[in-house]
Design a protein around this motif. Sequence first.
Motif, PDB file in Angstrom:
ATOM      1  N   ALA A  84       0.821  -1.118   0.091  1.00  0.00           N
ATOM      2  CA  ALA A  84       0.142   0.029   0.009  1.00  0.00           C
ATOM      3  C   ALA A  84       0.877   1.350  -0.059  1.00  0.00           C
ATOM      4  CB  ALA A  84      -0.801  -0.074   1.137  1.00  0.00           C
ATOM      5  N   SER A  85       1.998   1.341   0.425  1.00  0.00           N
ATOM      6  CA  SER A  85       3.128   2.413   0.529  1.00  0.00           C
ATOM      7  C   SER A  85       4.524   1.721   0.547  1.00  0.00           C
ATOM      8  CB  SER A  85       2.775   3.362   1.710  1.00  0.00           C
ATOM      9  OG  SER A  85       2.864   2.697   2.798  1.00  0.00           O
ATOM     10  N   GLY A  86       5.492   2.822   0.351  1.00  0.00           N
ATOM     11  CA  GLY A  86       6.431   2.248   0.452  1.00  0.00           C
ATOM     12  C   GLY A  86       7.028   1.816   2.134  1.00  0.00           C
ATOM     13  N   MET A  87       6.316   2.451   3.311  1.00  0.00           N
ATOM     14  CA  MET A  87       6.575   2.090   4.383  1.00  0.00           C
ATOM     15  C   MET A  87       5.890   0.849   4.655  1.00  0.00           C
ATOM     16  SD  MET A  87       8.576   4.103   5.216  1.00  0.00           S
ATOM     17  CE  MET A  87       8.961   2.976   6.640  1.00  0.00           C
ATOM     18  N   ALA A  88       4.775   0.423   3.952  1.00  0.00           N
ATOM     19  CA  ALA A  88       4.369  -0.837   4.161  1.00  0.00           C
ATOM     20  C   ALA A  88       5.153  -2.073   3.536  1.00  0.00           C
ATOM     21  CB  ALA A  88       2.793  -1.154   3.411  1.00  0.00           C
ATOM     22  N   LEU A 110      18.743   6.813   7.694  1.00  0.00           N
ATOM     23  CA  LEU A 110      17.517   6.313   7.275  1.00  0.00           C
ATOM     24  C   LEU A 110      16.420   7.446   6.985  1.00  0.00           C
ATOM     25  CD1 LEU A 110      17.258   2.982   9.207  1.00  0.00           C
ATOM     26  CD2 LEU A 110      17.854   3.173   6.827  1.00  0.00           C
ATOM     27  N   PHE A 111      15.651   7.163   6.097  1.00  0.00           N
ATOM     28  CA  PHE A 111      14.299   8.057   6.222  1.00  0.00           C
ATOM     29  C   PHE A 111      13.571   7.634   7.676  1.00  0.00           C
ATOM     30  CE2 PHE A 111       9.774   7.931   4.799  1.00  0.00           C
ATOM     31  CZ  PHE A 111       9.480   9.174   4.749  1.00  0.00           C
ATOM     32  N   GLY A 112      13.100   9.040   8.151  1.00  0.00           N
ATOM     33  CA  GLY A 112      12.696   8.959   9.550  1.00  0.00           C
ATOM     34  C   GLY A 112      11.680   7.771   9.917  1.00  0.00           C
ATOM     35  N   PHE A 153      19.726  -1.211   4.703  1.00  0.00           N
ATOM     36  CA  PHE A 153      20.102   0.111   4.449  1.00  0.00           C
ATOM     37  C   PHE A 153      19.611   0.848   3.144  1.00  0.00           C
ATOM     38  CE2 PHE A 153      23.050  -2.816   2.663  1.00  0.00           C
ATOM     39  CZ  PHE A 153      23.198  -2.463   1.352  1.00  0.00           C
ATOM     40  N   GLU A 154      19.607   2.106   3.144  1.00  0.00           N
ATOM     41  CA  GLU A 154      19.092   2.782   1.980  1.00  0.00           C
ATOM     42  C   GLU A 154      20.596   2.937   1.156  1.00  0.00           C
ATOM     43  OE1 GLU A 154      17.265   6.574   3.360  1.00  0.00           O
ATOM     44  OE2 GLU A 154      15.816   5.468   4.461  1.00  0.00           O
ATOM     45  N   SER A 155      20.544   2.419   0.015  1.00  0.00           N
ATOM     46  CA  SER A 155      21.881   2.429  -0.984  1.00  0.00           C
ATOM     47  C   SER A 155      22.252   3.875  -1.132  1.00  0.00           C
ATOM     48  CB  SER A 155      21.647   1.506  -2.103  1.00  0.00           C
ATOM     49  OG  SER A 155      20.546   2.053  -2.937  1.00  0.00           O
ATOM     50  N   VAL A 182      17.680  -4.035   1.108  1.00  0.00           N
ATOM     51  CA  VAL A 182      18.198  -2.581   0.387  1.00  0.00           C
ATOM     52  C   VAL A 182      16.983  -1.936   0.085  1.00  0.00           C
ATOM     53  CG1 VAL A 182      19.483  -1.637  -1.285  1.00  0.00           C
ATOM     54  CG2 VAL A 182      20.093  -3.589  -0.489  1.00  0.00           C
ATOM     55  N   ASP A 183      17.076  -0.500   0.612  1.00  0.00           N
ATOM     56  CA  ASP A 183      15.815   0.240   0.277  1.00  0.00           C
ATOM     57  C   ASP A 183      16.394   0.929  -0.824  1.00  0.00           C
ATOM     58  OD1 ASP A 183      14.500   2.729  -0.147  1.00  0.00           O
ATOM     59  OD2 ASP A 183      13.747   2.748   1.978  1.00  0.00           O
ATOM     60  N   ASN A 184      15.958   0.932  -2.023  1.00  0.00           N
ATOM     61  CA  ASN A 184      16.460   1.372  -3.246  1.00  0.00           C
ATOM     62  C   ASN A 184      15.782   2.695  -3.929  1.00  0.00           C
ATOM     63  OD1 ASN A 184      19.176   0.649  -4.459  1.00  0.00           O
ATOM     64  ND2 ASN A 184      18.278  -0.576  -5.873  1.00  0.00           N
ATOM     65  N   VAL A 185      15.135   3.367  -3.197  1.00  0.00           N
ATOM     66  CA  VAL A 185      14.351   4.258  -3.634  1.00  0.00           C
ATOM     67  C   VAL A 185      15.100   5.373  -4.288  1.00  0.00           C
ATOM     68  CG1 VAL A 185      12.971   6.636  -3.162  1.00  0.00           C
ATOM     69  CG2 VAL A 185      12.469   4.088  -2.097  1.00  0.00           C
ATOM     70  N   PHE A 186      16.288   5.891  -3.715  1.00  0.00           N
ATOM     71  CA  PHE A 186      17.038   7.070  -4.499  1.00  0.00           C
ATOM     72  C   PHE A 186      17.627   6.441  -5.752  1.00  0.00           C
ATOM     73  CE2 PHE A 186      17.189  10.881  -1.961  1.00  0.00           C
ATOM     74  CZ  PHE A 186      16.179  10.911  -1.080  1.00  0.00           C
ATOM     75  N   ALA A 187      18.102   5.319  -5.603  1.00  0.00           N
ATOM     76  CA  ALA A 187      19.066   4.772  -6.859  1.00  0.00           C
ATOM     77  C   ALA A 187      18.064   4.387  -8.059  1.00  0.00           C
ATOM     78  CB  ALA A 187      19.419   3.508  -6.301  1.00  0.00           C
ATOM     79  N   TYR A 204      11.194  -0.650  -2.778  1.00  0.00           N
ATOM     80  CA  TYR A 204      10.655   0.605  -3.674  1.00  0.00           C
ATOM     81  C   TYR A 204       9.679   1.284  -2.759  1.00  0.00           C
ATOM     82  CZ  TYR A 204      14.195  -0.718  -6.757  1.00  0.00           C
ATOM     83  OH  TYR A 204      15.442  -0.846  -7.604  1.00  0.00           O
ATOM     84  N   SER A 205       9.749   2.725  -2.618  1.00  0.00           N
ATOM     85  CA  SER A 205       8.616   3.313  -2.317  1.00  0.00           C
ATOM     86  C   SER A 205       8.034   3.698  -3.950  1.00  0.00           C
ATOM     87  CB  SER A 205       8.723   4.605  -1.605  1.00  0.00           C
ATOM     88  OG  SER A 205       7.710   5.638  -2.014  1.00  0.00           O
ATOM     89  N   GLY A 206       6.977   3.055  -4.417  1.00  0.00           N
ATOM     90  CA  GLY A 206       6.310   3.287  -5.879  1.00  0.00           C
ATOM     91  C   GLY A 206       5.982   4.848  -6.053  1.00  0.00           C
ATOM     92  N   THR A 207       5.810   5.417  -4.774  1.00  0.00           N
ATOM     93  CA  THR A 207       5.145   6.915  -4.710  1.00  0.00           C
ATOM     94  C   THR A 207       6.093   7.611  -5.427  1.00  0.00           C
ATOM     95  OG1 THR A 207       4.601   6.189  -2.532  1.00  0.00           O
ATOM     96  CG2 THR A 207       4.577   8.407  -3.106  1.00  0.00           C
ATOM     97  N   LYS A 208       7.602   7.177  -5.669  1.00  0.00           N
ATOM     98  CA  LYS A 208       8.578   8.263  -5.914  1.00  0.00           C
ATOM     99  C   LYS A 208       8.597   7.872  -7.604  1.00  0.00           C
ATOM    100  CE  LYS A 208       9.442   8.891  -1.710  1.00  0.00           C
ATOM    101  NZ  LYS A 208       8.154   8.793  -1.001  1.00  0.00           N
ATOM    102  N   HIS A 209       9.555   7.284  -8.154  1.00  0.00           N
ATOM    103  CA  HIS A 209       9.612   7.294  -9.658  1.00  0.00           C
ATOM    104  C   HIS A 209       8.747   6.288 -10.316  1.00  0.00           C
ATOM    105  CE1 HIS A 209      13.699   8.516  -7.858  1.00  0.00           C
ATOM    106  NE2 HIS A 209      13.875   9.311  -8.972  1.00  0.00           N
ATOM    107  N   THR A 216      -0.153   8.630  -6.560  1.00  0.00           N
ATOM    108  CA  THR A 216      -0.674   7.613  -5.502  1.00  0.00           C
ATOM    109  C   THR A 216       0.706   7.067  -4.636  1.00  0.00           C
ATOM    110  OG1 THR A 216      -0.128   5.683  -7.285  1.00  0.00           O
ATOM    111  CG2 THR A 216      -2.197   6.698  -6.895  1.00  0.00           C
ATOM    112  N   LEU A 217       0.115   6.595  -3.485  1.00  0.00           N
ATOM    113  CA  LEU A 217       1.245   6.039  -2.542  1.00  0.00           C
ATOM    114  C   LEU A 217       1.319   4.541  -2.843  1.00  0.00           C
ATOM    115  CD1 LEU A 217       0.443   6.969   1.359  1.00  0.00           C
ATOM    116  CD2 LEU A 217       2.451   7.447  -0.121  1.00  0.00           C
ATOM    117  N   GLY A 218       2.304   3.750  -2.995  1.00  0.00           N
ATOM    118  CA  GLY A 218       2.401   2.408  -3.095  1.00  0.00           C
ATOM    119  C   GLY A 218       4.013   1.992  -3.028  1.00  0.00           C
ATOM    120  N   GLY A 219       4.031   0.557  -2.882  1.00  0.00           N
ATOM    121  CA  GLY A 219       5.232   0.116  -2.542  1.00  0.00           C
ATOM    122  C   GLY A 219       5.436  -1.258  -3.216  1.00  0.00           C
TER     123      GLY A 219
END
Length: 393
Positions: A84-88, A110-112, A153-155, A182-187, A204-209, A216-219
């Motif tokens: 449902a989100s990157g955090m989920a 890390l992201f908060g 870790f976030e890469s 690996v949280d690869n959101v920024f990569a 991935y947080s799909g909410t981003k790229h 939408t929020l997703g992951g």
Amino acid sequence: MTRSRRTRTNLVHGGTRRSQYNEVSEAIFLTQGFVYDSAEDAEARFIKAGDDEFIYARYGNPTVRMFEERIALLEGAEDAFATASGMAAVNGALTSMLQAGDHLVSARALFGSCLYIVDDILTRFGVEATLVDGTDLDQWRAAIRPDTKAVFFESMSNPTLEIIDIAAVSELAHAVGALVVVDNVFATPVYSRALDLGADVVIYSGTKHIDGQGRTLGGVILGSKEYIRKTVEPYMKHTGGSMSPFTAWVMLKGLETIDLRVRAQTQSAGAIAEALQNHPKLAGVVYPGHASHPQYDLVQSQMGAGGTMLAIELKGGQEESFRLLNALEIIIISNNLGDAKSIVTHPATTTHQRLTEEQRAELGISRGLIRLSVGIEDPQDLIDDLLQALEAV
Ligand SMILES: Cc1ncc(COP(=O)(O)O)c(C=O)c1O
């Protein structure tokens, strides 16, 4: 899955399931449930559902499955579970694999919300967490123990864009049998080689790229079929963090253009980094794709490109940062990233406001630091906008 096709083809056709109407654009199966032909059929499906047999949207859905298959092709993963989100996704990936008494080693930058899961939630349920400076391999080496079950870790860190060496950390983790998450959101999934480099699980947080247009929020959690279907799926389907069919459709359409968007955004980010080098109002420009980045060689071997994010450090502090943000005419002030629209964020007063001044100093988040997510606008317009806004500082 059609593995022999190349990425751009898979991003348009991968995972497609057509209904009896043979639609061109993928259908949104906006349904919570599915009708069984008979009571026996219902019983059989609850005992073991086939690949294209669905029971309830919390367990799976045809549109969600299309998204999972398409992103798994992009990542080169055996399987994926959409959330449902990157955090989920972060919570599902870690909580489904850990139990009381386990030891987790995590990078500190890390992201908060990720830090909250590692340092508050998991520890409350008896998982011991050790935090390290992720760029320092000696700290990973010292923290990883024979009983360590996972590393996380976030890469590429938010917002200072430090890179963690996936291959080196994976080698240390695998020596004790720990899984690498690996949280690869920024990569971004476009430049990800995380699984090839040794990661076991990519998030991935799909909410981003992946959405890429701020809707939408997703992951998504990616990994081996065994881990996704035997560990993640039971946890997610019983705890309710699954992706909605509508979100999956938005993300599926986002995947069609992600390669084009992210490569264009990366090219613009490089042009902006170059244009802002040595600007008299700036103490520095951090862009992983620029030769001035201290980990440039690692960026090249790990991602092959610098990505869509920049951090700029003003010589002044918060007042000067706010003046810059308020003078921008095209680039918007917000806190998402990876969007088609370029976005600036002042981390110290927004995304990282809850940290203490000391914690921020430790992570290099000064009041003069501004994060820039580069969109798909004309790069010269973005450069002009930044230069005119810098005049106001
Ligand atoms: C690195 C990272 N991981 C996870 C998340 C969480 O994603 P979402 O907002 O989709 O829950 C974010 C969001 O900003 C992020 O930047």
